[in-house]
Design a protein around this motif. Structure first.
Motif, PDB file in Angstrom:
ATOM      1  N   LEU A 115      -3.165 -69.706  41.087  1.00 35.60           N
ATOM      2  CA  LEU A 115      -1.868 -69.471  41.716  1.00 35.60           C
ATOM      3  C   LEU A 115      -0.877 -70.155  40.641  1.00 35.60           C
ATOM      4  N   ALA A 116       0.538 -69.964  40.797  1.00 39.40           N
ATOM      5  CA  ALA A 116       1.590 -70.363  40.132  1.00 39.40           C
ATOM      6  C   ALA A 116       2.783 -70.073  41.063  1.00 39.40           C
ATOM      7  N   ASP A 117       3.822 -71.141  40.893  1.00 42.74           N
ATOM      8  CA  ASP A 117       4.943 -70.900  41.782  1.00 42.74           C
ATOM      9  C   ASP A 117       5.976 -69.987  41.022  1.00 42.74           C
ATOM     10  N   VAL A 118       6.462 -69.025  41.830  1.00 44.07           N
ATOM     11  CA  VAL A 118       7.885 -68.274  41.607  1.00 44.07           C
ATOM     12  C   VAL A 118       8.805 -68.561  42.265  1.00 44.07           C
ATOM     13  N   ALA A 119      10.000 -68.462  41.609  1.00 51.35           N
ATOM     14  CA  ALA A 119      11.258 -68.417  42.551  1.00 51.35           C
ATOM     15  C   ALA A 119      11.556 -67.929  43.450  1.00 51.35           C
ATOM     16  N   ALA A 120      11.838 -68.397  44.567  1.00 51.94           N
ATOM     17  CA  ALA A 120      11.995 -67.540  45.986  1.00 51.94           C
ATOM     18  C   ALA A 120      12.921 -66.311  45.996  1.00 51.94           C
ATOM     19  N   GLY A 121      14.074 -66.348  45.028  1.00 50.72           N
ATOM     20  CA  GLY A 121      14.800 -65.194  45.011  1.00 50.72           C
ATOM     21  C   GLY A 121      14.331 -64.202  43.863  1.00 50.72           C
ATOM     22  N   ALA A 122      13.160 -64.360  43.334  1.00 47.32           N
ATOM     23  CA  ALA A 122      12.463 -63.375  42.554  1.00 47.32           C
ATOM     24  C   ALA A 122      11.633 -62.439  43.142  1.00 47.32           C
ATOM     25  N   VAL A 123      11.366 -62.632  44.472  1.00 53.15           N
ATOM     26  CA  VAL A 123      10.265 -61.525  45.244  1.00 53.15           C
ATOM     27  C   VAL A 123      11.060 -60.542  46.013  1.00 53.15           C
ATOM     28  N   ALA A 124      10.708 -59.333  45.759  1.00 54.05           N
ATOM     29  CA  ALA A 124      11.357 -58.167  46.638  1.00 54.05           C
ATOM     30  C   ALA A 124      10.230 -57.687  47.362  1.00 54.05           C
ATOM     31  N   THR A 125      10.643 -57.042  48.501  1.00 53.38           N
ATOM     32  CA  THR A 125       9.742 -56.525  49.325  1.00 53.38           C
ATOM     33  C   THR A 125      10.326 -54.968  49.653  1.00 53.38           C
ATOM     34  N   GLY A 126       9.169 -54.218  50.152  1.00 53.55           N
ATOM     35  CA  GLY A 126       9.452 -52.792  50.597  1.00 53.55           C
ATOM     36  C   GLY A 126       8.158 -52.516  51.128  1.00 53.55           C
ATOM     37  N   PRO A 127       8.212 -50.921  51.469  1.00 55.91           N
ATOM     38  CA  PRO A 127       6.930 -50.255  52.255  1.00 55.91           C
ATOM     39  C   PRO A 127       5.769 -50.110  51.206  1.00 55.91           C
ATOM     40  N   ARG A 128       4.594 -50.166  51.878  1.00 59.13           N
ATOM     41  CA  ARG A 128       3.381 -49.831  50.931  1.00 59.13           C
ATOM     42  C   ARG A 128       3.163 -48.491  50.538  1.00 59.13           C
ATOM     43  N   VAL A 129       2.616 -48.432  49.299  1.00 61.94           N
ATOM     44  CA  VAL A 129       2.527 -47.207  48.756  1.00 61.94           C
ATOM     45  C   VAL A 129       1.385 -46.365  48.976  1.00 61.94           C
ATOM     46  N   GLY A 130       1.308 -44.971  49.160  1.00 65.30           N
ATOM     47  CA  GLY A 130       0.486 -44.046  49.262  1.00 65.30           C
ATOM     48  C   GLY A 130      -0.233 -44.113  50.654  1.00 65.30           C
ATOM     49  N   LEU A 131       0.484 -44.742  51.751  1.00 62.49           N
ATOM     50  CA  LEU A 131       0.167 -44.672  53.201  1.00 62.49           C
ATOM     51  C   LEU A 131       0.782 -43.720  53.913  1.00 62.49           C
ATOM     52  N   ARG A 132       0.160 -43.118  54.559  1.00 61.82           N
ATOM     53  CA  ARG A 132       0.801 -42.058  55.822  1.00 61.82           C
ATOM     54  C   ARG A 132       0.820 -42.482  57.283  1.00 61.82           C
ATOM     55  N   GLY A 133      -0.198 -43.671  57.338  1.00 56.53           N
ATOM     56  CA  GLY A 133      -0.324 -43.924  58.768  1.00 56.53           C
ATOM     57  C   GLY A 133       0.724 -45.254  59.292  1.00 56.53           C
TER      58      GLY A 133
ATOM     59  N   PRO B 217       3.712 -46.464  57.894  1.00 58.13           N
ATOM     60  CA  PRO B 217       4.641 -46.715  56.609  1.00 58.13           C
ATOM     61  C   PRO B 217       5.736 -47.694  56.851  1.00 58.13           C
ATOM     62  N   GLU B 218       5.858 -48.256  57.857  1.00 59.84           N
ATOM     63  CA  GLU B 218       7.147 -49.108  58.351  1.00 59.84           C
ATOM     64  C   GLU B 218       6.782 -50.605  58.152  1.00 59.84           C
ATOM     65  N   ARG B 219       5.603 -51.061  57.906  1.00 53.07           N
ATOM     66  CA  ARG B 219       5.286 -52.446  57.576  1.00 53.07           C
ATOM     67  C   ARG B 219       5.948 -52.664  56.222  1.00 53.07           C
ATOM     68  N   PRO B 220       6.886 -53.417  55.829  1.00 49.44           N
ATOM     69  CA  PRO B 220       7.279 -53.534  54.591  1.00 49.44           C
ATOM     70  C   PRO B 220       6.396 -54.635  53.857  1.00 49.44           C
ATOM     71  N   TRP B 221       5.208 -54.700  53.800  1.00 47.50           N
ATOM     72  CA  TRP B 221       4.092 -55.595  53.007  1.00 47.50           C
ATOM     73  C   TRP B 221       3.669 -55.272  51.774  1.00 47.50           C
ATOM     74  N   ARG B 222       4.935 -54.526  50.952  1.00 49.74           N
ATOM     75  CA  ARG B 222       4.661 -54.415  49.542  1.00 49.74           C
ATOM     76  C   ARG B 222       5.585 -55.594  48.976  1.00 49.74           C
ATOM     77  N   PHE B 223       5.068 -56.593  48.149  1.00 49.47           N
ATOM     78  CA  PHE B 223       5.815 -57.308  47.379  1.00 49.47           C
ATOM     79  C   PHE B 223       5.665 -57.596  46.011  1.00 49.47           C
ATOM     80  N   TRP B 224       6.681 -57.623  45.133  1.00 45.84           N
ATOM     81  CA  TRP B 224       6.783 -57.570  43.639  1.00 45.84           C
ATOM     82  C   TRP B 224       7.848 -58.700  43.168  1.00 45.84           C
ATOM     83  N   LEU B 225       7.650 -58.520  41.851  1.00 47.98           N
ATOM     84  CA  LEU B 225       8.567 -59.611  41.332  1.00 47.98           C
ATOM     85  C   LEU B 225       9.802 -58.685  40.696  1.00 47.98           C
TER      86      LEU B 225
END
Length: 197
Positions: free
Chosen positions: A148-166, A168-176
Motif C-alpha cells: 500500500l501507499a498513501d495518496v492525497a485525499a483530493g486525488a481520488v475521483a469516484t463514479g459508477p462501476r463499468v460494465g454493469l447493468r444490474g 448502476p447507481e452505486r458509485p463504487w469505482r475509484f480512480w486517480l
DNA sequence: CTACCGATATTCT
DNA sequence: GAATATCGGTAGA
C-alpha cells in the motif's frame, strides 16, 4: 498497519486505499490507478450476490488474497479479497501504471502503447502475467505482492462501476483523477440480439 | 474521443 | 437460452 488490517472494513472504504499501491508479479510492477468495490449479499453487482459458487469461493476466504476469474470466454480479471473472512467482498483491480519491467509487460501485451499496458482489468492481468492459477494466491507470502501507499485525499475521483447493468447507481469505482492510465469509459453491453443463423 | 460488433467460458434460468 | 466486473478492430465526428 498490516495489509490484512487495511483490507478489513466496508469495501467502499477499503477500495480507495488500494489506489497508488504497488502490485508486482512476473518481473513487472505497477501502480494501481483504478479500482472498483464489490460487496457481498447486499450488492447485486457482485459475483457473491447469490451465494458461494465454485468460481467465487475465494471471495469468502481471508483478506489479502487474489480472486481471479475468467470472463467473456477469454479474459482474466483480478480482485483483492477484503475481510473479514466469511464476508464476501473484493476490490477489482481495473487499471495501473507499469513502473518496472516495462519490456516484459510490452511483450505480454503484444507491443501496446505504454499507457495501455494495464489500462483495463483484463489488460492489467495480461501485463502482470496473472492467470487463473493465481486464484486464491496470498498477496503477502507468495510471488504476487501488494504494497500500500498513501495518496492525497483530493486525488481520488469516484463514479459508477463499468460494465454493469444490474446495479448502476452505486458509485463504487475509484480512480486517480487525471491519470492517463485510467480505463476509458465504455457503455454497458447492448441488449442481446436474436440467435444468429 | 464515442459507438458498434464478434469471440467465447462460466454461471444462472 | 441469456447474461456477463472485456478487448481489439473498425467507422465516424
Amino acid at each position: 498497519m498490516s495489509l490484512e488490517e487495511a483490507l478489513v472494513g466496508p469495501v467502499e472504504e477499503v477500495a480507495p486505499r488500494l489506489l497508488g499501491a504497488l502490485l508486482s508479479h512476473g518481473g513487472v510492477a505497477l501502480r494501481v490507478t483504478e479500482v472498483e468495490a464489490y460487496a457481498g449479499p447486499t450488492d447485486p453487482g457482485s459475483h457473491a450476490y447469490r451465494g458461494p459458487t465454485p468460481r467465487n469461493q475465494v471471495m469468502f476466504g481471508p483478506p489479502a488474497h487474489l480472486y481471479c476469474y475468467f470472463t467473456y470466454g477469454m479474459h482474466v480479471c483480478a480482485n483483492v479479497v477484503c475481510g473479514p473472512e466469511g464476508t464476501p467482498s473484493a476490490v477489482l483491480l481495473r487499471a495501473g501504471q507499469v513502473v518496472a519491467g516495462v519490456d516484459d509487460a510490452r511483450m505480454r501485451r503484444d507491443g501496446a502503447a505504454d499507457r495501455d499496458l494495464a489500462r483495463g482489468p483484463a489488460r492489467l492481468c495480461s501485463a502482470l502475467g496473472l492467470t487463473l492459477a493465481h486464484n486464491g494466491a496470498s498477496l503477502t507470502t507468495g510471488e504476487v505482492r501488494l504494497t500500500l501507499a498513501d495518496v492525497a485525499a483530493g486525488a481520488v475521483a469516484t463514479g459508477p462501476r463499468v460494465g454493469l447493468r444490474g446495479a448502476p447507481e452505486r458509485p463504487w469505482r475509484f480512480w486517480l483523477a487525471g491519470d492517463p492510465t485510467v480505463s476509458a469509459y465504455r457503455p454497458a453491453k447492448r441488449l442481446s440480439r436474436p440467435a444468429k443463423g
